[in-house]
Structure formats: C-alpha cells, structure tokens
Scaffold this motif. Structure first.
Motif, short mmCIF file in Angstrom:
data_model
loop_
_atom_site.label_atom_id
_atom_site.label_comp_id
_atom_site.label_asym_id
_atom_site.label_seq_id
_atom_site.Cartn_x
_atom_site.Cartn_y
_atom_site.Cartn_z
N GLN A 6 0.85 -1.19 0.00
CA GLN A 6 0.00 0.00 0.00
C GLN A 6 0.89 1.24 0.00
OE1 GLN A 6 -3.15 -0.44 2.88
NE2 GLN A 6 -3.99 1.57 2.38
N CYS A 23 -3.01 0.37 -3.93
CA CYS A 23 -2.60 -0.95 -3.45
C CYS A 23 -2.17 -1.78 -4.64
CB CYS A 23 -3.75 -1.65 -2.72
SG CYS A 23 -3.98 -1.04 -1.06
N TRP A 34 -11.90 -1.44 0.69
CA TRP A 34 -11.22 -0.27 1.25
C TRP A 34 -11.95 0.13 2.52
CZ3 TRP A 34 -6.76 2.12 -0.25
CH2 TRP A 34 -6.24 1.78 -1.50
N CYS A 87 -6.49 -1.09 2.49
CA CYS A 87 -7.10 -1.97 1.51
C CYS A 87 -6.90 -3.40 2.00
CB CYS A 87 -6.50 -1.78 0.12
SG CYS A 87 -4.80 -2.34 -0.04
N GLY A 100 -3.24 -4.47 3.55
CA GLY A 100 -2.06 -3.64 3.41
C GLY A 100 -1.70 -3.00 4.74
N THR A 103 -2.43 3.63 4.84
CA THR A 103 -1.97 4.99 4.52
C THR A 103 -2.53 5.92 5.59
OG1 THR A 103 -1.87 4.67 2.12
CG2 THR A 103 -2.15 6.93 2.90
#
Lengths: 109, 111
Positions: A6, A23, A34, A87, A100, A103
């Motif tokens: 990610q 991703c 998501w 994700c 992931g 972020t």
C-alpha cells in the motif's frame, strides 16, 4: 504468501485538495475492500469491488484485477477524512483477506 | 443492516493467563474472522470460520484457539498471554467470501 503493498504510507492534504492511494498485489486477486479507520479505531467500510469502478460522494475506487492494483481517490478533502486507510484483498476461491499496512492521511485546514 | 458486538471492550490480563474474547453478529452471515492489529500496523488474520463448527487457521494462529459455537458467535482464546503484549483484536463477518463488516474491537493489555 500473498502480499498487498500500500502506498503512500503517509500523506498530508490541505482541505479542498485531493489525492490517490494505491494498493499493488503480488498475485491475482478476485476482490478488494477499502476501509477508513478513525481515531477511535473503528473500521468503516468504504468500498467492496470485484471489478471496475465505484464512486461514493468525494471518494472513487477502481480495481484492476488483470494489472493487480486498486486505487482510492479522494477529492475535496475535509478534516473528517483524516485517519488511516486500509485496503484488503482476497484471491480466487479464498475466504482469506490480506491487508495492506495502511496509509495515514492527515487533512490540514 | 446488522451489528457486530465484541466483549469485553478492554481486557487486562496477567502473563501466562488464558483469556477469552467473544464476538456476536446479527447479520446472519456464514463467515466470521478474527484479526489482530498491533499499534500503527495493518490487520493480520488469526482464525476464520466459513460456517458453524468450521475453523480455519490464518497466518497468526499460533498461541490462539478459536471456537464457532453457533452461526452468530465466534470466540477467540489467547492460550498464554505474553508479558507487555498490547494489541487490538477485531472480529468481522461476511456473507460467504464477500464484503466484511467489523466490530469495534477488544483492546488487550498484558501486565
């Protein structure tokens, strides 16, 4: 095993601007989800995609299984969009999801 | 719509103790999951269950047991709590292998 990469790991946006989170998958995935994780730690469902593109308000997500990636676009960022975005993807015939690393998004006034 | 409930919300244990976390869902979903999230990290799958009485190991099953007593409930046991361990345990459910919905989490601290 299956990996989900990610990017970026962290992002700062001024209110009203936008950006894309991505991703990449190391194997063919059948579906992607998501999520936004808020400051209380709750995971909020944003999108589930088996293919194509979905849009919801200021958010849009695309899943390209053939090229092994998914993106989440945020436009007109607001302060409440701050949080960590994850994700998660699952490959064909599999109930398991791989997440992931996330972020971390900070929206600045 | 539906809801996922996790109990307890906070769990404080002692080193070596056996600790049980519970999850209930009223979505009538077949599949349920347990994940662990360490601070600042992503989620890692511990166990999942695709139907009542089914159990499947995830990537992080060592040190844990799970039990799917009925369709609506899925329990996770930490078999021997590790000193200074801190993590959030998240339960999720889905219809078959489709969209997952998450509970609010149980925050574990081991003294």
């Amino acid at each position: 095993g299956d990996q989900v990469e990610q990017s970026p790991s962290a992002l700062s946006l001024h209110e009203g601007t936008g950006s894309a989170l991505r991703c990449n998958f190391t194997t063919t995935m059948r579906a992607v989800q998501w999520f936004q994780q808020n400051s209380r730690g709750s995971l909020i469902n944003l999108f589930y995609l088996a293919s194509g593109t979905k849009e919801n308000g200021r958010l849009k997500s695309t899943f390209n299984s053939k090229e092994s990636y998914s993106t989440l676009h945020i436009r007109d960022a607001q302060l409440e969009d701050s949080g960590t975005y994850f994700c998660a993807a699952s490959n064909t015939g599999n109930y398991k999801y791989v997440f992931g690393a996330g972020t971390r998004l900070k929206v600045i006034a | 719509g539906g809801i996922i409930t996790q109990t307890p919300k906070f769990l404080i244990g002692q080193e070596g103790q056996k600790l049980t976390l519970k999850c209930q869902q009223n979505f009538n979903h077949d599949t349920m999951y347990w994940y662990r999230q360490d601070s600042g990290k992503g989620l890692r799958l511990i166990y999942y269950s695709i139907t009542e009485n089914d159990l499947q190991k995830g990537d992080l099953s060592e040190g844990y047991d799970a039990s799917r007593e009925k369709k609506s409930s899925f329990s996770l046991t930490v078999t021997s709590a590790q000193k200074n361990e801190m993590a959030v345990f998240l339960c999720a459910s889905s219809r078959a292998q489709y969209e997952q919905y998450f509970g609010p989490g149980t925050r574990l601290t081991v003294l």
